[in-house]
Motif scaffolding. Structure first.
Motif, mmCIF file in Angstrom:
data_model
loop_
_atom_site.group_PDB
_atom_site.id
_atom_site.type_symbol
_atom_site.label_atom_id
_atom_site.label_comp_id
_atom_site.label_asym_id
_atom_site.label_seq_id
_atom_site.Cartn_x
_atom_site.Cartn_y
_atom_site.Cartn_z
ATOM 1 N N ASP A 66 129.628 72.186 127.870
ATOM 2 C CA ASP A 66 129.764 70.920 128.592
ATOM 3 C C ASP A 66 129.314 70.720 129.703
ATOM 4 O OD1 ASP A 66 131.581 69.980 126.465
ATOM 5 O OD2 ASP A 66 133.528 70.845 127.535
ATOM 6 N N ILE A 67 127.921 71.308 129.753
ATOM 7 C CA ILE A 67 127.196 71.093 131.066
ATOM 8 C C ILE A 67 126.203 69.908 130.726
ATOM 9 C CG2 ILE A 67 125.395 72.336 132.540
ATOM 10 C CD1 ILE A 67 127.010 74.734 132.199
ATOM 11 N N SER A 68 125.925 69.044 131.402
ATOM 12 C CA SER A 68 125.166 67.980 131.140
ATOM 13 C C SER A 68 123.428 68.494 131.277
ATOM 14 C CB SER A 68 125.057 66.897 132.279
ATOM 15 O OG SER A 68 124.387 65.779 132.090
ATOM 16 N N LEU A 69 122.625 67.870 130.407
ATOM 17 C CA LEU A 69 121.324 68.515 130.459
ATOM 18 C C LEU A 69 120.488 67.830 131.645
ATOM 19 C CD1 LEU A 69 120.015 68.393 126.765
ATOM 20 C CD2 LEU A 69 120.646 70.202 128.280
ATOM 21 N N LYS A 70 121.252 66.777 132.557
ATOM 22 C CA LYS A 70 120.727 66.245 133.639
ATOM 23 C C LYS A 70 120.914 67.224 134.754
ATOM 24 C CE LYS A 70 122.110 61.479 132.341
ATOM 25 N NZ LYS A 70 122.931 60.269 132.634
ATOM 26 N N ALA A 71 121.488 68.242 134.732
ATOM 27 C CA ALA A 71 121.855 69.165 135.503
ATOM 28 C C ALA A 71 120.758 70.511 135.321
ATOM 29 C CB ALA A 71 123.294 69.803 135.638
ATOM 30 N N PHE A 72 120.117 70.330 134.493
ATOM 31 C CA PHE A 72 118.893 71.496 134.174
ATOM 32 C C PHE A 72 117.475 70.745 134.135
ATOM 33 C CE2 PHE A 72 116.511 74.212 131.274
ATOM 34 C CZ PHE A 72 116.375 75.209 132.374
ATOM 35 N N ASP A 73 116.545 71.046 135.081
ATOM 36 C CA ASP A 73 115.434 70.560 135.118
ATOM 37 C C ASP A 73 114.315 71.444 134.755
ATOM 38 O OD1 ASP A 73 113.330 68.978 135.619
ATOM 39 O OD2 ASP A 73 113.114 69.320 137.851
ATOM 40 N N ALA A 74 113.974 71.526 133.533
ATOM 41 C CA ALA A 74 112.805 72.440 133.062
ATOM 42 C C ALA A 74 111.417 71.960 133.378
ATOM 43 C CB ALA A 74 113.195 72.734 131.564
ATOM 44 N N GLY A 75 110.464 72.901 133.581
ATOM 45 C CA GLY A 75 109.071 72.413 133.444
ATOM 46 C C GLY A 75 108.615 72.672 132.351
ATOM 47 N N GLU A 76 107.210 72.507 132.306
ATOM 48 C CA GLU A 76 106.243 72.631 131.050
ATOM 49 C C GLU A 76 105.875 74.121 131.084
ATOM 50 O OE1 GLU A 76 105.115 70.411 129.100
ATOM 51 O OE2 GLU A 76 106.503 69.186 130.364
ATOM 52 N N PRO A 77 105.724 74.539 129.781
ATOM 53 C CA PRO A 77 105.188 76.036 129.628
ATOM 54 C C PRO A 77 103.762 76.421 130.570
ATOM 55 C CG PRO A 77 105.796 74.963 127.470
ATOM 56 C CD PRO A 77 105.795 73.998 128.581
ATOM 57 N N VAL A 78 103.794 77.496 131.022
ATOM 58 C CA VAL A 78 102.814 77.852 131.766
ATOM 59 C C VAL A 78 102.111 79.257 131.306
ATOM 60 C CG1 VAL A 78 101.742 78.477 134.030
ATOM 61 C CG2 VAL A 78 103.516 76.727 133.783
ATOM 62 N N GLY A 79 100.906 79.303 130.857
ATOM 63 C CA GLY A 79 100.412 80.617 130.306
ATOM 64 C C GLY A 79 99.900 81.378 131.359
ATOM 65 N N SER A 80 99.966 82.606 131.353
ATOM 66 C CA SER A 80 99.335 83.569 132.117
ATOM 67 C C SER A 80 99.015 84.937 131.269
ATOM 68 C CB SER A 80 100.115 83.956 133.538
ATOM 69 O OG SER A 80 101.272 84.447 133.262
ATOM 70 N N GLY A 81 97.616 85.007 130.903
ATOM 71 C CA GLY A 81 97.372 86.158 130.317
ATOM 72 C C GLY A 81 97.931 85.926 128.876
ATOM 73 N N LYS A 82 98.711 87.121 128.310
ATOM 74 C CA LYS A 82 99.313 86.837 126.930
ATOM 75 C C LYS A 82 100.633 86.190 127.132
ATOM 76 C CE LYS A 82 96.635 90.583 124.775
ATOM 77 N NZ LYS A 82 96.680 91.600 123.979
ATOM 78 N N THR A 83 101.304 85.846 128.089
ATOM 79 C CA THR A 83 102.387 85.299 128.145
ATOM 80 C C THR A 83 102.723 84.075 128.421
ATOM 81 O OG1 THR A 83 102.755 86.294 130.394
ATOM 82 C CG2 THR A 83 103.475 87.772 128.666
ATOM 83 N N PHE A 84 103.832 83.347 128.218
ATOM 84 C CA PHE A 84 104.103 82.066 128.529
ATOM 85 C C PHE A 84 105.503 82.027 129.223
ATOM 86 C CE2 PHE A 84 100.886 81.461 125.279
ATOM 87 C CZ PHE A 84 99.874 80.404 125.540
ATOM 88 N N LYS A 85 105.448 81.177 130.192
ATOM 89 C CA LYS A 85 106.892 80.973 131.137
ATOM 90 C C LYS A 85 107.091 79.722 131.322
ATOM 91 C CE LYS A 85 106.290 85.291 134.113
ATOM 92 N NZ LYS A 85 106.352 85.514 135.352
ATOM 93 N N ILE A 86 108.604 79.351 131.058
ATOM 94 C CA ILE A 86 108.960 78.118 131.515
ATOM 95 C C ILE A 86 110.228 78.370 132.596
ATOM 96 C CG2 ILE A 86 110.362 76.153 130.628
ATOM 97 C CD1 ILE A 86 109.374 76.437 127.877
ATOM 98 N N SER A 87 109.882 77.489 133.656
ATOM 99 C CA SER A 87 110.740 77.674 134.674
ATOM 100 C C SER A 87 111.574 76.496 134.789
ATOM 101 C CB SER A 87 110.191 77.935 136.097
ATOM 102 O OG SER A 87 109.334 78.840 136.037
ATOM 103 N N GLY A 88 112.972 76.703 135.039
ATOM 104 C CA GLY A 88 113.940 75.767 135.007
ATOM 105 C C GLY A 88 114.965 75.806 136.527
ATOM 106 N N ASP A 89 115.178 74.585 136.946
ATOM 107 C CA ASP A 89 115.964 74.362 138.023
ATOM 108 C C ASP A 89 117.426 74.012 137.594
ATOM 109 O OD1 ASP A 89 114.258 75.792 139.825
ATOM 110 O OD2 ASP A 89 113.120 73.653 140.105
ATOM 111 N N ILE A 90 118.485 74.639 138.263
ATOM 112 C CA ILE A 90 119.748 73.974 138.095
ATOM 113 C C ILE A 90 119.917 73.166 139.505
ATOM 114 C CG2 ILE A 90 122.371 74.468 138.161
ATOM 115 C CD1 ILE A 90 120.948 75.556 135.669
#
Length: 155
Positions: A66-90
């Protein structure tokens, strides 16, 4: 106000992490989800598709808690080398722009005698009649301001 229960977000993160480690389609992709500081969540994977799928799993767990998705702001996938990261803020608190929009909406369309005051990252609405406050809550629930709103009584 716009506050998120950190313990519920932590529980959603832990259950998502458990699912990512156990699900067959995530095996061998090194997909992880973890806190990065107080308000930031990082999803890491070997492929961009698995990182996005991990984000969807986390969003699903937030909805279940019951946590609104408006409370979680996710960014785009960022590639660095062989890994991909997605950062999101509460997202916590109501910023001044949203608070001004909400108070203007209350002034324009709300019942007479209702006052809205901006107090830090909260908006305090006061009235002599409880029915007026309930009408304001119904008005705000019907409108989309782009943030998660909670209604708390401080009596």
């Amino acid at each position: 106000m716009s506050k998120v229960d950190r313990q519920e977000v932590d529980n959603a993160l832990n259950t998502a992490g458990k699912e990512l480690s156990q699900r067959y389609d995530f095996r061998g992709t090194n997909t992880t989800i973890a806190w990065s500081g107080e308000e930031k969540i990082v999803i890491t994977s070997d492929s961009e598709e698995r990182a996005v799928a991990g984000l969807e799993v986390f969003k699903e767990k937030l909805i279940r808690r019951d946590i609104s998705l408006k409370a979680f702001d996710a960014g785009e996938p960022v590639g660095s080398g062989k890994t991909f990261k997605i950062s999101g803020d509460i997202v916590q608190g109501i910023d001044s722009d949203h608070a001004k929009k909400i108070s203007k909406k209350i002034r324009d369309e709300g019942p007479k005698g209702v006052k809205a005051q901006i107090q830090g990252d909260e908006l305090r609405v006061s009235s002599k009649k409880r029915d007026d406050l309930q009408a304001v809550i119904a008005l705000l629930k019907g409108e989309d301001f782009g943030i998660a709103l909670q209604f708390v009584n401080y009596r």
